[in-house]
Design a protein around this motif. Sequence first.
Motif, short mmCIF file in Angstrom:
data_model
loop_
_atom_site.label_atom_id
_atom_site.label_comp_id
_atom_site.label_asym_id
_atom_site.label_seq_id
_atom_site.Cartn_x
_atom_site.Cartn_y
_atom_site.Cartn_z
N PRO A 26 -4.79 -7.61 2.66
CA PRO A 26 -5.53 -6.45 3.18
C PRO A 26 -7.01 -6.77 3.34
O PRO A 26 -7.54 -7.68 2.68
CB PRO A 26 -5.32 -5.40 2.08
CG PRO A 26 -5.24 -6.22 0.83
CD PRO A 26 -4.52 -7.49 1.22
N ARG A 67 -6.62 4.18 -4.04
CA ARG A 67 -5.58 3.48 -3.26
C ARG A 67 -6.11 2.14 -2.77
O ARG A 67 -5.47 1.09 -2.98
CB ARG A 67 -5.18 4.36 -2.07
CG ARG A 67 -4.23 3.67 -1.10
CD ARG A 67 -3.95 4.53 0.12
NE ARG A 67 -5.07 4.57 1.04
CZ ARG A 67 -4.95 4.50 2.37
NH1 ARG A 67 -3.76 4.36 2.94
NH2 ARG A 67 -6.01 4.57 3.14
N ALA A 68 -7.27 2.15 -2.12
CA ALA A 68 -7.83 0.92 -1.58
C ALA A 68 -8.27 -0.03 -2.70
O ALA A 68 -8.06 -1.25 -2.61
CB ALA A 68 -9.01 1.24 -0.67
N TYR A 107 -5.92 10.95 3.48
CA TYR A 107 -6.26 9.68 4.12
C TYR A 107 -6.85 9.91 5.51
O TYR A 107 -7.66 9.09 5.98
CB TYR A 107 -5.03 8.78 4.19
CG TYR A 107 -4.46 8.47 2.82
CD1 TYR A 107 -5.29 8.37 1.71
CD2 TYR A 107 -3.09 8.31 2.62
CE1 TYR A 107 -4.78 8.10 0.45
CE2 TYR A 107 -2.58 8.03 1.36
CZ TYR A 107 -3.42 7.94 0.28
OH TYR A 107 -2.91 7.69 -0.97
N ARG A 110 -14.48 3.31 2.65
CA ARG A 110 -14.08 2.25 3.57
C ARG A 110 -12.57 2.34 3.84
O ARG A 110 -11.81 2.88 3.04
CB ARG A 110 -14.44 0.88 2.99
CG ARG A 110 -15.94 0.76 2.70
CD ARG A 110 -16.24 -0.51 1.92
NE ARG A 110 -16.04 -1.69 2.73
CZ ARG A 110 -15.73 -2.89 2.23
NH1 ARG A 110 -15.56 -3.04 0.92
NH2 ARG A 110 -15.59 -3.92 3.02
N GLN A 111 -12.16 1.81 4.97
CA GLN A 111 -10.75 1.88 5.38
C GLN A 111 -10.07 0.55 5.09
O GLN A 111 -10.66 -0.52 5.27
CB GLN A 111 -10.64 2.22 6.87
CG GLN A 111 -11.31 3.55 7.24
CD GLN A 111 -10.70 4.73 6.52
OE1 GLN A 111 -9.49 4.97 6.59
NE2 GLN A 111 -11.53 5.50 5.83
N ILE A 112 -8.80 0.62 4.65
CA ILE A 112 -8.07 -0.59 4.28
C ILE A 112 -6.99 -0.89 5.30
O ILE A 112 -6.34 0.01 5.84
CB ILE A 112 -7.47 -0.47 2.87
CG1 ILE A 112 -6.97 -1.83 2.38
CG2 ILE A 112 -6.37 0.59 2.80
CD1 ILE A 112 -6.74 -1.89 0.89
N LEU A 122 -10.83 -4.58 3.63
CA LEU A 122 -11.56 -3.32 3.65
C LEU A 122 -12.59 -3.41 4.77
O LEU A 122 -13.43 -4.30 4.78
CB LEU A 122 -12.25 -3.07 2.31
CG LEU A 122 -11.34 -2.49 1.22
CD1 LEU A 122 -12.01 -2.59 -0.14
CD2 LEU A 122 -10.97 -1.05 1.53
N SER A 143 -14.22 0.04 -2.61
CA SER A 143 -13.67 0.96 -1.61
C SER A 143 -14.71 1.97 -1.13
O SER A 143 -14.51 2.65 -0.13
CB SER A 143 -12.45 1.68 -2.17
OG SER A 143 -12.73 2.29 -3.41
N ILE A 189 0.84 -1.20 0.00
CA ILE A 189 0.00 0.00 0.00
C ILE A 189 0.87 1.25 0.00
O ILE A 189 0.64 2.20 -0.77
CB ILE A 189 -0.97 -0.01 1.19
CG1 ILE A 189 -2.00 -1.14 1.00
CG2 ILE A 189 -1.68 1.34 1.34
CD1 ILE A 189 -2.96 -1.31 2.14
N ASP A 200 -8.10 8.32 -1.97
CA ASP A 200 -8.29 7.23 -1.00
C ASP A 200 -9.04 6.05 -1.60
O ASP A 200 -8.73 4.90 -1.32
CB ASP A 200 -9.02 7.75 0.23
CG ASP A 200 -8.66 6.94 1.48
OD1 ASP A 200 -7.61 6.26 1.46
OD2 ASP A 200 -9.40 6.99 2.46
N THR A 201 -10.03 6.35 -2.46
CA THR A 201 -10.79 5.25 -3.04
C THR A 201 -9.95 4.42 -4.00
O THR A 201 -10.03 3.20 -4.01
CB THR A 201 -12.04 5.79 -3.77
OG1 THR A 201 -11.63 6.77 -4.73
CG2 THR A 201 -13.00 6.44 -2.79
#
Length: 405
Positions: free
Chosen positions: A386, A250-251, A171, A395-397, A388, A290, A140, A247-248
């Motif tokens: 990972p 990335r995840a 983030y 959502r957080q990863i 989610l 995400s 990541i 952020d979306t």
Amino acid sequence: MNHYSRFPAAVLPRVDPASLVDDPHAKLAALRVAHPLVQLGDRQYMALRARDVIEMLTDTRTAQIEGADYVRLNRIPEGATARLLRDLFLFSNGDEHRSKRGLFARAFAYGAMKASQDKIRGVADRIVADLPRGESFDFIDRMAARVPAEMTAAILGLPSTGIRYVAERVYVLSQAISPVYPHAAHAQIDSAAADLFAYVEQQALRRLHGPEGDLLSTLVADWSANTVISFESLVHQIVGIIIGGLDTTRAAFAMLVSLLAQHPQQWAAVKADPGLIPGAVSEGLRYDPSVGSIARFVTEPLEIGGVTLPAGVMLRVSTMSAMRDPDLYENPECFDIRRADHPRLHTVFGLGPHRCIGEMLARLELQESLAALAAAVTTIEVETAPRLTGFGGIRQITPMQVRMR
């Protein structure tokens, strides 16, 4: 095929949102079988079935939740975060939404994004070339986070020296767009919002006084030619675009690579046939998205599954649940990059006037990054897969440790 019997109006379960944070797919699936609708809290509900989700995204009896309502319902204290959320075109409707979003229509049109494809691939190739071979590393941090940050910076024209500064704040700030606002982290969120606003404002002002031939200059020039909103509002909209893109993606990219690594035959197929890459991206976005839900505001009484919702309540439409619904997809629990039953308009990007304006950019970033990785890497061993977490909003990863050869 309808997999569900009619739901009796008297049965409306109240679900603690905290109970859906971990293993949300399994919990949403169990709820979806018995209930098309659940209550999350006072005057907050969530639609789970694909038919209702897709209908509610464009139903004129619902509207995108307004920023002021979002701030009020989440009890967000006054400050930089509240000002941003009240102003974003994401949280507006009608003429206000059209005037704010319209400033970005030319810059994010299909042709403009396709013209950036070579630039996007160049960034992806550079990132992949920097990855370690034969040793364990944080995927990541070393790739998934760099993909959207460096590509967004390259397209907007933000200086490379500021990429990490911007990404770190995005983030943190992205936590503000979730079903349960994390009040314990509000001080950090508000600080990130203030920092990000100041940084983008400085960059935009520089281009206002001297265009630099980049996308940010185009956005500022378009605003200057048609000042339908204030300069502060323009900065807020650009901040919103950056949050939505970083952020979306990335995840989404981390999950896509993890899923392919866990399905080695499909990874081998992508390596052998780059023509499968767009389908792989679409399937990754469906299988574990995400963004988990979209918040709508009920403006007129409407019925879902035998329950009449009154005007004035919040309705979360769970795109995440819908994309695992057997009424929309065959064998929805199966990850299949050759899947042929994706709707023409992918549900993850929403529908109607609020469909994601950055869809084309997100697809190109994911496709070109996967193509660069597949061309340069033979094997990917996922040492820490990972996850989610969460069921709505962004959502957080969790961390992802890999080894590549």
